[in-house]
Motif scaffolding. Sequence first.
Motif, mmCIF file in Angstrom:
data_model
loop_
_atom_site.group_PDB
_atom_site.id
_atom_site.type_symbol
_atom_site.label_atom_id
_atom_site.label_comp_id
_atom_site.label_asym_id
_atom_site.label_seq_id
_atom_site.Cartn_x
_atom_site.Cartn_y
_atom_site.Cartn_z
ATOM 1 N N LEU A 29 -4.722 8.817 1.006
ATOM 2 C CA LEU A 29 -4.686 8.456 1.862
ATOM 3 C C LEU A 29 -5.983 7.721 2.693
ATOM 4 N N ALA A 106 3.606 6.106 0.291
ATOM 5 C CA ALA A 106 2.722 7.024 1.687
ATOM 6 C C ALA A 106 1.435 5.679 2.103
ATOM 7 N N LEU A 110 1.270 2.457 4.299
ATOM 8 C CA LEU A 110 0.304 2.884 5.593
ATOM 9 C C LEU A 110 -0.694 2.850 5.203
#
Length: 150
Positions: A29, A106, A110
Amino acid sequence: MPLPLRLLAMTCAFVAMVAFAVVLAQLTLDPSPASVSIAHTNLHPGATLRIYLDQPAFRDAVKQIGGNVLLGVPFGILVPVLAPGARGVLRVLLLTAIVMLLVEMAQGALVTGRAFDVDDVILNTTGALVGWLLLGRRLGRAVHARKRKA
């Protein structure tokens, strides 16, 4: 296994899963400006694998494929210890696939420089199978022995 040892094993597995979640979040991430130009969404199983395998440097393919497989191994080891109801291979694989699917979604939605890739989900889930086969099945049985019917 006596209750105090079982609780200790489950606590250690929980701590390991939290540590793994932190590492997974950092690896998947964090934005990757260097890969913005090559990141692309892949909804076709095998497409990214072909790209990896067509690279001239075999080491890069091993790094990409092996890294994604290794990311799934802790799930195959820790889930059977943490969740006695999910000791079976199908449940471990399903849980891993769902978690990795959420991580990939995600990433794609994002994080700049990251994209959704179904091949990553497949490779991570394969890693969970490897972890379950190598250690998870035995650990799950050791910590949560099946109750014998009288």
